[in-house]
Scaffold this motif. Structure first.
Motif, mmCIF file in Angstrom:
data_model
loop_
_atom_site.group_PDB
_atom_site.id
_atom_site.type_symbol
_atom_site.label_atom_id
_atom_site.label_comp_id
_atom_site.label_asym_id
_atom_site.label_seq_id
_atom_site.Cartn_x
_atom_site.Cartn_y
_atom_site.Cartn_z
ATOM 1 N N UNK A 217 -59.285 -33.040 -18.230
ATOM 2 C CA UNK A 217 -59.302 -32.088 -19.347
ATOM 3 C C UNK A 217 -60.305 -32.505 -20.412
ATOM 4 N N UNK A 218 -60.370 -33.794 -20.682
ATOM 5 C CA UNK A 218 -61.318 -34.275 -21.692
ATOM 6 C C UNK A 218 -62.756 -34.036 -21.239
ATOM 7 N N UNK A 219 -63.041 -34.336 -19.971
ATOM 8 C CA UNK A 219 -64.403 -34.164 -19.462
ATOM 9 C C UNK A 219 -64.815 -32.692 -19.500
ATOM 10 N N UNK A 220 -63.988 -31.824 -18.942
ATOM 11 C CA UNK A 220 -64.335 -30.395 -18.922
ATOM 12 C C UNK A 220 -64.315 -29.803 -20.332
ATOM 13 N N UNK A 221 -63.430 -30.302 -21.183
ATOM 14 C CA UNK A 221 -63.389 -29.805 -22.547
ATOM 15 C C UNK A 221 -64.640 -30.159 -23.326
ATOM 16 N N UNK A 222 -65.109 -31.415 -23.203
ATOM 17 C CA UNK A 222 -66.318 -31.820 -23.913
ATOM 18 C C UNK A 222 -67.559 -31.137 -23.340
ATOM 19 N N UNK A 223 -67.592 -30.941 -22.018
ATOM 20 C CA UNK A 223 -68.721 -30.219 -21.419
ATOM 21 C C UNK A 223 -68.767 -28.774 -21.917
ATOM 22 N N UNK A 224 -67.613 -28.134 -21.962
ATOM 23 C CA UNK A 224 -67.565 -26.757 -22.469
ATOM 24 C C UNK A 224 -67.959 -26.697 -23.933
ATOM 25 N N UNK A 225 -67.478 -27.681 -24.710
ATOM 26 C CA UNK A 225 -67.807 -27.709 -26.137
ATOM 27 C C UNK A 225 -69.302 -27.927 -26.351
ATOM 28 N N UNK A 226 -69.929 -28.764 -25.523
ATOM 29 C CA UNK A 226 -71.370 -28.990 -25.659
ATOM 30 C C UNK A 226 -72.171 -27.727 -25.365
ATOM 31 N N UNK A 227 -71.659 -26.881 -24.468
ATOM 32 C CA UNK A 227 -72.324 -25.613 -24.197
ATOM 33 C C UNK A 227 -72.072 -24.622 -25.333
#
Length: 255
Positions: A217-227
């Motif tokens: 969740x942290x990985x996908x959340x930060x990737x989504x936030x960076x986009x």
């Protein structure tokens, strides 16, 4: 020499500006020294004072009418500051929703700028909003709207009406809606991750999905936030452009 009526008007002008800086964005942050806020309020009051009519106050400064006039100006300044701050509150609310779904909500820390507990993403969005506001000279627009309030709502003429109260409620509800809309893309991604982990738990029960879900969740959340950040900057800029209009609508509702 200044006349008593001019001094009375000056303190009414100072009361509205000081109340706005006490509740408005940027200027109300606790880490800004009090002397800076007082000096800025006094300087702006000196600039605005010559444009205010001297015939609006006809009573002594030691009368109850003048005390109520000061209270009216303070409440009006606080209302303007409240409306101007709701955009930042929307960003903080969106950040808290993102923190909750990513898993950062458990690591909430005390935020000295807001004076409350704030998550990592919530604090990041607050700082991003401040950067966008200062980068596009939004603080100049807010101060200009405050100065314009003396033309729309003269000193000691603000009135609380049903329209103004309804507008404040509407703006608060809009703040909640904006916060949900900002966090919606990341919440959708987290929902997909949760569904995927649920299917994985059904197909491979030996995998500890609960422990595996935190880093995923942290990985996908930060990737989504960076986009989302580049798009979010434009969204925040468009939101700040509505602050002046919201303040003007409140002023017209209190005339």
């Amino acid at each position: 020499m200044f006349e008593a009526g001019q001094i009375a008007i000056f303190f009414l002008v100072l009361a509205r500006i000081s109340a706005f800086f006490a509740a408005g964005p940027v200027f109300s942050m606790p880490n800004i020294p009090g002397l800076v806020k007082i000096g800025l309020s006094f300087t702006l009051a000196v600039i605005v004072f010559p444009s205010v009519s001297a015939n609006t106050v006809n009573y002594a400064m030691d009368s109850w009418e003048y005390v109520f006039a000061l209270l009216r100006e303070v409440l009006f300044g606080l209302a303007l500051g409240y409306v101007a701050t709701l955009v930042f509150n929307a960003l903080i609310f969106a950040g808290s929703l993102i923190d909750l779904h990513i898993g950062f909500f458990m690591s909430s820390i005390f935020d000295p700028m807001s004076g409350s507990m704030a998550g990592i993403i919530s604090k990041f969005l607050h700082l991003l909003g401040l950067a966008v506001l200062l980068g596009f000279n939004g603080h100049h627009i807010i101060i200009a709207a405050l100065v314009r309030s003396y033309q729309v709502v003269p000193v000691n003429s603000a009135k609380v009406s049903a329209a103004s109260a309804l507008f404040l409620i509407k703006v608060f509800a809009q703040m909640i809606l904006i916060g949900v809309q900002i966090a919606a893309p990341l919440i959708a991604v987290m929902l997909i991750v949760d569904v995927t982990l649920g299917l994985l738990a059904r197909t491979a029960p030996q995998i500890n999905v609960f422990m595996l879900g935190f880093p995923i969740k942290i990985i996908f959340g930060l990737l989504t936030l960076s986009v989302m950040v580049p798009v979010m900057v434009r969204i925040i800029y468009s939101l700040f452009s509505t602050i002046e209009q919201d303040m003007l609508t409140l002023m017209r509702g209190m005339t």
